[in-house]
Write a protein that holds these residues in place. Sequence first.
Motif, PDB file in Angstrom:
ATOM      1  N   GLN A 278      -9.618   1.004   9.988  1.00 39.56           N
ATOM      2  CA  GLN A 278     -10.743   0.696   9.505  1.00 39.56           C
ATOM      3  C   GLN A 278     -11.539   1.765   9.436  1.00 39.56           C
ATOM      4  O   GLN A 278     -12.818   1.713   9.851  1.00 39.56           O
ATOM      5  CB  GLN A 278     -11.273  -0.441  10.298  1.00 39.56           C
ATOM      6  N   GLN A 284      -3.762   6.586   3.943  1.00 38.82           N
ATOM      7  CA  GLN A 284      -3.103   5.268   3.511  1.00 38.82           C
ATOM      8  C   GLN A 284      -1.843   5.392   2.681  1.00 38.82           C
ATOM      9  O   GLN A 284      -1.116   5.009   2.781  1.00 38.82           O
ATOM     10  CB  GLN A 284      -4.215   4.565   2.686  1.00 38.82           C
ATOM     11  N   VAL A 331      -5.066  -8.490   5.043  1.00 38.86           N
ATOM     12  CA  VAL A 331      -4.137  -7.488   5.211  1.00 38.86           C
ATOM     13  C   VAL A 331      -2.521  -7.998   5.282  1.00 38.86           C
ATOM     14  O   VAL A 331      -1.668  -7.645   4.791  1.00 38.86           O
ATOM     15  CB  VAL A 331      -4.322  -6.549   6.350  1.00 38.86           C
ATOM     16  N   TRP A 334      -1.631  -9.106   1.882  1.00 42.86           N
ATOM     17  CA  TRP A 334      -1.079  -7.902   1.022  1.00 42.86           C
ATOM     18  C   TRP A 334       0.160  -7.390   1.395  1.00 42.86           C
ATOM     19  O   TRP A 334       1.049  -6.933   0.591  1.00 42.86           O
ATOM     20  CB  TRP A 334      -2.158  -6.616   1.307  1.00 42.86           C
ATOM     21  N   VAL A 369      -1.722  -2.928  -1.901  1.00 41.93           N
ATOM     22  CA  VAL A 369      -1.475  -2.330  -0.444  1.00 41.93           C
ATOM     23  C   VAL A 369      -1.391  -0.818  -0.710  1.00 41.93           C
ATOM     24  O   VAL A 369      -1.735  -0.048  -0.057  1.00 41.93           O
ATOM     25  CB  VAL A 369      -0.250  -2.815   0.262  1.00 41.93           C
ATOM     26  N   VAL A 374      -6.648  -0.571   1.850  1.00 34.71           N
ATOM     27  CA  VAL A 374      -6.420  -1.699   3.143  1.00 34.71           C
ATOM     28  C   VAL A 374      -7.360  -2.006   3.995  1.00 34.71           C
ATOM     29  O   VAL A 374      -7.453  -3.158   4.253  1.00 34.71           O
ATOM     30  CB  VAL A 374      -5.060  -1.002   3.565  1.00 34.71           C
ATOM     31  N   GLY A 376      -6.964  -1.557   6.954  1.00 32.33           N
ATOM     32  CA  GLY A 376      -6.116  -2.033   8.151  1.00 32.33           C
ATOM     33  C   GLY A 376      -5.231  -1.243   8.495  1.00 32.33           C
ATOM     34  O   GLY A 376      -4.859   0.150   7.916  1.00 32.33           O
ATOM     35  N   VAL A 378      -1.881   0.226   8.106  1.00 30.66           N
ATOM     36  CA  VAL A 378      -1.094   0.256   6.930  1.00 30.66           C
ATOM     37  C   VAL A 378      -1.020   1.503   6.189  1.00 30.66           C
ATOM     38  O   VAL A 378      -2.120   2.035   6.169  1.00 30.66           O
ATOM     39  CB  VAL A 378      -1.092  -0.854   5.940  1.00 30.66           C
TER      40      VAL A 378
END
Length: 470
Positions: A278, A284, A331, A334, A369, A374, A376, A378
């Motif tokens: 976050q 990413q 999330v 996704w 994604v 995102v 999150g 990921v």
Amino acid sequence: MQVPARIGGRPVSADEWIEVLSPFDGSPVARVPALGAEHVAEAVAAASAALARGDFPQYRRAEVLERAAELLAERTEEFAVTIAREAGKPIRDARAETLRCVDTLRFSAVEARRLSGEVIPMDASASGVGRLGFALRHPVGVIAAISPFNFPLNLVAHKLGPAIAAGCPVVLKPAELTPVSAIRLVDLLVEAGLPADWISVVTGTGPDAGTPLVAHPVPALITFTGSVAVGRRIQDTAPRKRVLLELGSNAPVIVEPDADLDRVVAQVRLGGFSYAGQSCISTQRVLAHADIYDKLLHELKIAVGSLRVGDPLDEDTEVGPLISEAAAKRVEDWLDRARAAGAEVTGGVRHGTLITPAVVADPPRDLDVYRQEVFGPVVTVTPYTHLAEAIGLANDSDFGLQAGVFTADLGVALRAARELEFGGVLINQVPTFRADQQPYGGLRDAGNTREGPAYTVQEMTELRFVMVSA
């Protein structure tokens, strides 16, 4: 625990209150008043009166910021626990944020002391001979500041510190999910000597408190950190104001075949998953050369699988909860779409607000994604065959905040620095790194300004030319 807001130097309550809950287990953290347009108007009036007094010179502003940094350094654990409880940030990361906030206040104090104008060489033209010209830095006026949930202390300091240094009173609207850290920072600034009416804190929802603040005619500058949609809406609402935006990203990192893979894996493990991803510059999109793609993907899965997920107040936790169950469900959705599209997804299992860290192998480029932010835990991993392709993949984004490049080749590093269309290009470092004194900011949908106290102070002041004729 009820935590009042602050308007014009006095605590403020309301008929209705907002419950601040732990993202981890939903336990109550605090209650803050749900304020509205009438409170915003009162706060702006107080800020205007503080500005009109003109009794807060540079040396005093510097002293306040220096003292606040000292007090915060002494209370690191207290503030870190507040961040961990209201934001769900692992306690080790919360401590790091608090120490960064100390730096941000110190850098702001430096800017308060060295704020100056410039001499204009009037006799550089025939018409200017015999005249003295100089330009002074003048406070832009009252500032409206709207801060996000993910760094509820340090990103508030990145707005308040430079504003104090510049001589601008502030009306602050903190994120409704994480307002307590902001209120306590303002209390600490007042304890350090800040005039009590210099900063008002208006707690409330975006529609009830944020929208009236943006629409109010008095603030000359709006500084906002948050989502692209809200940032653009603020620009449209306040077209005649100076609007500083720090928005989103889907930060890429290019990994060349000569890179140190152990170093890459260790840094992506941290940069992609700290605070559950976050962060606007959370790593990413990993773009890995085809020669090392399989090995990097394999090692990254192992490393990510070892991350400790759980209670943010547990000293061993590395990945805490997302800020809300709605965020976690988005999330999860996704990731489900990525699986449905044929991408290999390792991890990504949701338990309430917790999501196990996920690695997505070579997803289609049109998936959220990959293309969107995102926000999150990921990371996607995509192969490429030559550097030009990797730079093209990195640049193929609506965002342009920061990018990273891992290589042992100086020529590759310099080429990437020239051709990557980002506000920051980090060599042999994931794009998640930020030093609080750097000119931090991006292009396109990532924003339109540069933060870092030295740069923000320039944005929060304006040049006033003065000429003296003999």
